[in-house]
Design an enzyme around this catalytic site. Structure first.
Site, PDB file in Angstrom:
ATOM      1  N   ASN A 174     -16.707  84.426 107.690  1.00 53.18           N
ATOM      2  CA  ASN A 174     -17.855  85.300 107.288  1.00 53.18           C
ATOM      3  C   ASN A 174     -18.331  84.858 105.785  1.00 53.18           C
ATOM      4  OD1 ASN A 174     -16.501  87.072 105.966  1.00 53.18           O
ATOM      5  ND2 ASN A 174     -16.571  88.552 107.546  1.00 53.18           N
TER       6      ASN A 174
ATOM      7  N   GLY B 151     -17.988  86.980 103.522  1.00 56.39           N
ATOM      8  CA  GLY B 151     -17.101  87.890 102.566  1.00 56.39           C
ATOM      9  C   GLY B 151     -17.805  89.227 101.948  1.00 56.39           C
TER      10      GLY B 151
ATOM     11  N   TRP C  14     -25.193  86.728 112.235  1.00 51.94           N
ATOM     12  CA  TRP C  14     -23.921  87.069 112.899  1.00 51.94           C
ATOM     13  C   TRP C  14     -23.297  88.328 113.116  1.00 51.94           C
ATOM     14  CZ3 TRP C  14     -21.095  82.566 109.471  1.00 51.94           C
ATOM     15  CH2 TRP C  14     -22.008  81.616 109.406  1.00 51.94           C
ATOM     16  N   HIS C  15     -24.058  89.365 113.201  1.00 46.00           N
ATOM     17  CA  HIS C  15     -23.798  90.926 113.317  1.00 46.00           C
ATOM     18  C   HIS C  15     -24.004  91.192 114.807  1.00 46.00           C
ATOM     19  CE1 HIS C  15     -24.783  91.439 108.745  1.00 46.00           C
ATOM     20  NE2 HIS C  15     -23.590  90.607 109.098  1.00 46.00           N
TER      21      HIS C  15
ATOM     22  N   HIS D 265     -23.285  94.715 106.603  1.00 50.35           N
ATOM     23  CA  HIS D 265     -22.820  93.507 107.111  1.00 50.35           C
ATOM     24  C   HIS D 265     -21.738  94.024 107.902  1.00 50.35           C
ATOM     25  CE1 HIS D 265     -25.204  90.523 104.517  1.00 50.35           C
ATOM     26  NE2 HIS D 265     -25.723  91.647 104.572  1.00 50.35           N
TER      27      HIS D 265
END
Length: 564
Positions: free
Chosen positions: A93, A95, A497-498, A542
């Site tokens: 990911n 970060g 991408w969650h 995030h």
């Protein structure tokens, strides 16, 4: 190796490692097996802080998933990267370590009817997980930009998070512009109230990415970790889970099997075990053991688009670094030596902020939402969109011109999307991924929120204090009309991408609930799911931090229930 354990955890992402590590360290030392489909991810060179934006391109560390063509997004198949190997998606990911809003957890507690998911309980788990490093570079006004309260942060957890040791020179001035334009500064986005513009808290320290793999360091002997072990199905004895099958090998669990394979893969394992929507299972000739229509439904995510402007030579230092291969190579050698230098500076510290939108709340699309959703979105700490600065967009646009490396990129994130997508079977082969259809922008509220968030971002992107350093525009909508703003989203939308919500947690009797407040899959004994698939609220952040705390919470429940 023995093939019988007390607990089997499937998946070594943030949830799975937090859960397995915590269980194994319980006073009674239960036998815990952690199964990971990918490899060991033990190459330190994949953890360079400034290169965290590129790790997802490593095919050995990424499942390489894509969405189905998105009807509301120009029929594009959108990248749906998922981490592969120890650490899961925390290894690939970008970060960002953000915990979300106090209101997210109060809503989670309300939906489930359990205060263990409320903010106070979750905050204590976040503190237990982290070692927070609050130092900022010399000469930076800490009170103004970064002033976390000790009561909100941990000091001896396995995850090293905090601020980068060096900041790009244009970051503080840009934060000043945000403040001038009317975006308030927030000295700590992880206090439970993320509203305002903050300096990013990274899942990194001293130039090194911190991943879920770090939770396995110093693991006790009663924790067994097996890599290269994809799980095809749960082994059931009647309506009880007794183990899992991996490439023909059977592992048994005396107490429980816990799936932590993520929102895209936990449903796959369940479906191939005969647990899922009966019509899908029958269509692929999978025996139906426990028909559960809600499995695979309710997929939600955050999405974003970029605004990119070329800048005057003097306004950033990026071109002198990213435009010079020799400088980058030399910096990498320095990083390998002691974790310092430009690779622990450039793209390592960002501005990040969450904001509310009055015009969204006033819209008909908001008024048409269910009462509970409106009440949640009106809570003081719950934002309506996000802005992020200093994203290295040049790595994401093919053929990005070298003469444009002095640029400024703002990402605009759509929050609280009401679109409910789905993951569905496409094969009787358990090694074949599901179809992933998030149905981006399919809900009227999402389209209105996309328009209003991008328009609000123009408050800074078109303000004189920002535009005075611009040379040209590399990416942006044609105009600020509703039509052009929405068209820009349709043509450029990307997933954060969650992914979450496909094995939703709720109360017994809720038609959309699959697991209960103790993570138990309702109707099957000895089987739980603990990852982002169960989270019933799309968090205002995030989500890697939420994945970690989900695993920790499940561990708390198991330790108490089994008196471990």
């Amino acid at each position: 190796m023995a093939l019988e354990f007390d607990f089997i955890v499937v998946g070594s992402g943030p949830s799975g490692t937090a859960l397995a590590s915590r269980l194994a360290r319980a006073p009674t030392h239960p036998r815990v097996l952690l199964l990971e489909a990918g490899g060991t991810n033990d190459d330190r060179d994949t953890r360079v802080d400034g290169q965290r934006w590129l790790t997802f391109q490593n095919k050995d560390m990424n499942w390489g998933y894509k969405t189905t063509p998105q009807a509301e997004c120009a029929d594009r198949e959108i990248d749906y990267s998922r981490g592969k190997g120890l650490g899961g998606s925390s290894a690939i990911n970008f970060g960002v370590y953000s915990v979300g809003a106090r209101g997210d957890y109060e809503e989670w507690a309300r939906v489930v009817g359990d205060e263990e998911f409320g903010w106070e309980a979750m905050r204590e788990r976040f503190k237990m997980l982290e070692t927070f490093h609050g130092d900022i570079p010399e000469g930076i006004d800490g009170k103004k930009y970064a002033a976390p309260s000790a009561e909100d942060h941990g000091t001896d957890g396995p995850l090293h998070v905090g601020f980068a040791a060096e900041w790009e020179t244009d970051l503080p001035p840009l934060l000043d512009v945000f403040e001038e334009v009317g975006f308030p500064l927030n000295p700590d986005h992880n206090s439970g109230n993320p509203i305002g513009m903050s300096v990013l808290i990274n899942s990194a320290h001293k130039g090194l990415r911190s991943t879920a793999r770090d939770l396995l360091a110093g693991a006790p002997e009663n924790l067994t970790v097996v890599t290269g072990a994809p799980v095809q199905r749960v082994i059931l004895k009647g309506k009880r889970a007794v183990g899992v099958e991996s490439n023909g090998k059977r592992y048994t669990a005396c107490k429980e099997v816990i799936l932590s394979a993520g929102a895209l893969d936990s449903p796959r394992i369940l479906m191939h075990s005969g647990i899922g929507p009966a019509d899908q299972l029958e269509a692929h000739e999978i025996p139906v053991i426990h028909p559960t229509p809600a499995i695979g439904q309710g997929l939600r995510d955050h999405e974003f688009v970029p605004l990119v402007y070329t800048r005057k030579e003097s306004s950033t230092g990026r071109k002198s670094f990213f435009g010079n291969k020799e400088a980058m190579d030399k910096a990498l050698e320095q990083w390998k030596k002691d974790g310092t230098g430009p690779w622990s500076k450039f793209t390592c510290e960002l501005g990040i902020g969450w904001f509310k939108l009055d015009k969204l709340v006033e819209s008909q699309e908001f008024q048409d939402l269910p009462a509970d959703e409106k009440k949640y979105l009106l809570q003081e700490t719950v934002p309506h969109y996000e802005l992020l600065t200093h994203f290295p967009i040049h790595w994401f646009i093919p053929g990005f011109p070298d003469d444009s490396l002095n640029y400024s990129c703002l990402l605009v994130f759509l929050y609280n999307a009401q679109s409910k997508g789905e993951v569905t079977l496409q094969s009787s082969d358990p090694n074949i991924p599901l179809h992933f259809n998030p149905k981006f922008l399919s809900h009227p509220f999402d389209r209105r929120a996309a328009i209003e968030s991008l328009r609000d971002a123009f408050r800074i992107a078109k303000h004189d204090s920002y535009t005075k350093d611009n040379v040209g525009e590399l990416a942006g909508p044609k105009s600020d009309s509703d039509e052009d703003l929405l068209e820009y989203w349709r043509e450029n939308i990307l997933s954060s991408w969650h992914m979450m919500g496909t094995v939703k947690m709720g109360k017994p009797g809720d038609t959309d609930a699959v697991v209960d407040g103790s993570f138990r899959l309702m109707g099957i004994e000895g089987l739980r799911v603990a990852d982002m698939s169960v989270v019933p609220v799309l968090p205002s952040c995030h989500v890697q931090a939420v994945a970690y705390v989900t695993g920790e919470t499940c561990a708390d429940k198991l330790i108490k229930e089994y008196n471990l």
